[in-house]
Design an enzyme around this catalytic site. Structure first.
Site, PDB file in Angstrom:
ATOM      1  N   LYS A  25      16.444   6.960 -18.270  1.00  0.00           N
ATOM      2  CA  LYS A  25      15.380   7.028 -17.260  1.00  0.00           C
ATOM      3  C   LYS A  25      15.929   7.620 -15.975  1.00  0.00           C
ATOM      4  CE  LYS A  25      11.727   4.285 -15.062  1.00  0.00           C
ATOM      5  NZ  LYS A  25      10.678   5.240 -15.469  1.00  0.00           N
ATOM      6  N   HIS A  56      15.594  -0.671 -17.243  1.00  0.00           N
ATOM      7  CA  HIS A  56      15.175   0.362 -18.182  1.00  0.00           C
ATOM      8  C   HIS A  56      16.381   0.979 -18.886  1.00  0.00           C
ATOM      9  CE1 HIS A  56      11.382   0.165 -15.883  1.00  0.00           C
ATOM     10  NE2 HIS A  56      10.824   0.631 -16.993  1.00  0.00           N
TER      11      HIS A  56
END
Length: 249
Positions: free
Chosen positions: A146, A142
């Site tokens: 995040k 990600h």
């Protein structure tokens, strides 16, 4: 016509959800909820659900776990359905979400992508066939903003596989301090954070002289917005209960 309120309306996902709804004829946005109440479209944005000018049929929550209690209180008191689409919830919060589903319709999944939820079903099928003959590792990637790791989606994949295998597995999140051979009962979980990666998940089944990898890659956040809006339209008018993407795959 499904009347929807967006929690986290001024966030990136909130605006993606509005953009998705604006292109549809079966639903409309009647309000937004956000600490930032700056208006950018033809619906009001308020800082708490109690201030919504009209009661929506469904609230889509793409904000953060800190908003959960207030949203559930509003939905329970008004009988409003809710699509819970944020990530990073604690076990206690997940228990509250599931308890609320005894009184109102609740759509809850760790990932709103239809493709990811198909991946879940494929992993369950693979696990049922391969059993303990293959080692299982999950790698998720990600963007660098995040916060939670591993991702909720990685946990969802691992849980689906583990349930298929009668919960015989345990999860290993970090190997750098483990000076030992891999145990057969492990599901390894690995998180990568960098750049603007929207979301990539690889589920690796590694056997003797062969490897099977099931993968999903999201090209933009719109796949999650579209999934959440589909869930909201699906949920409108449903009786109290806990719903998820397995009903839509």
């Amino acid at each position: 016509m499904t009347n929807i309120a967006i929690c986290g309306a001024n966030g990136k996902m909130g605006k993606n959800i509005y953009s998705c709804i604006a292109d549809r004829e079966d639903c409309t946005v009647v309000g937004g909820i956000d600490l930032n109440t700056q208006q950018y479209a033809d619906f009001p944005i308020v800082d708490s659900p109690a201030k919504l000018p009209v009661k929506p049929d469904v609230i889509i929550d793409f904000s953060n776990p800190a908003s959960l209690d207030g949203l559930l209180d509003y939905c329970l008191s008004t009988g409003t359905a809710i699509v819970v689409a944020s990530t990073g919830y604690s076990d206690e919060q997940i228990a509250k979400i599931k308890a609320s589903a005894e009184q109102i319709p609740v759509f809850f999944t760790f990932n709103m992508s239809l493709g990811i939820n198909l991946l879940v079903e494929l992993c369950k099928k693979a696990a049922s066939i391969l059993g303990d003959q293959f080692d299982i590792e999950i790698v998720e990637k990600h963007h660098n903003q995040k916060i939670d790791a591993p991702s909720g989606t990685a946990i969802m994949l691992a849980n689906a596989i583990n349930e298929t295998l009668d919960n015989s597995k345990h999860y290993v999140y970090d190997r750098h301090s483990r000076r030992q051979k891999r145990e057969k009962s492990e599901i390894g979980m690995h998180a990568v954070r960098g750049g603007t990666i929207v979301g990539e998940h690889d589920v690796i089944f590694a056997g003797h002289d062969e490897v099977i990898t099931l993968s999903h890659s999201a090209g933009s956040k719109m796949v999650f917005a579209e999934g959440a809006v589909n869930a909201a339209v699906f949920l409108a008018g449903k009786p109290a209960g806990l719903y998820d993407m397995s009903l839509m795959v």
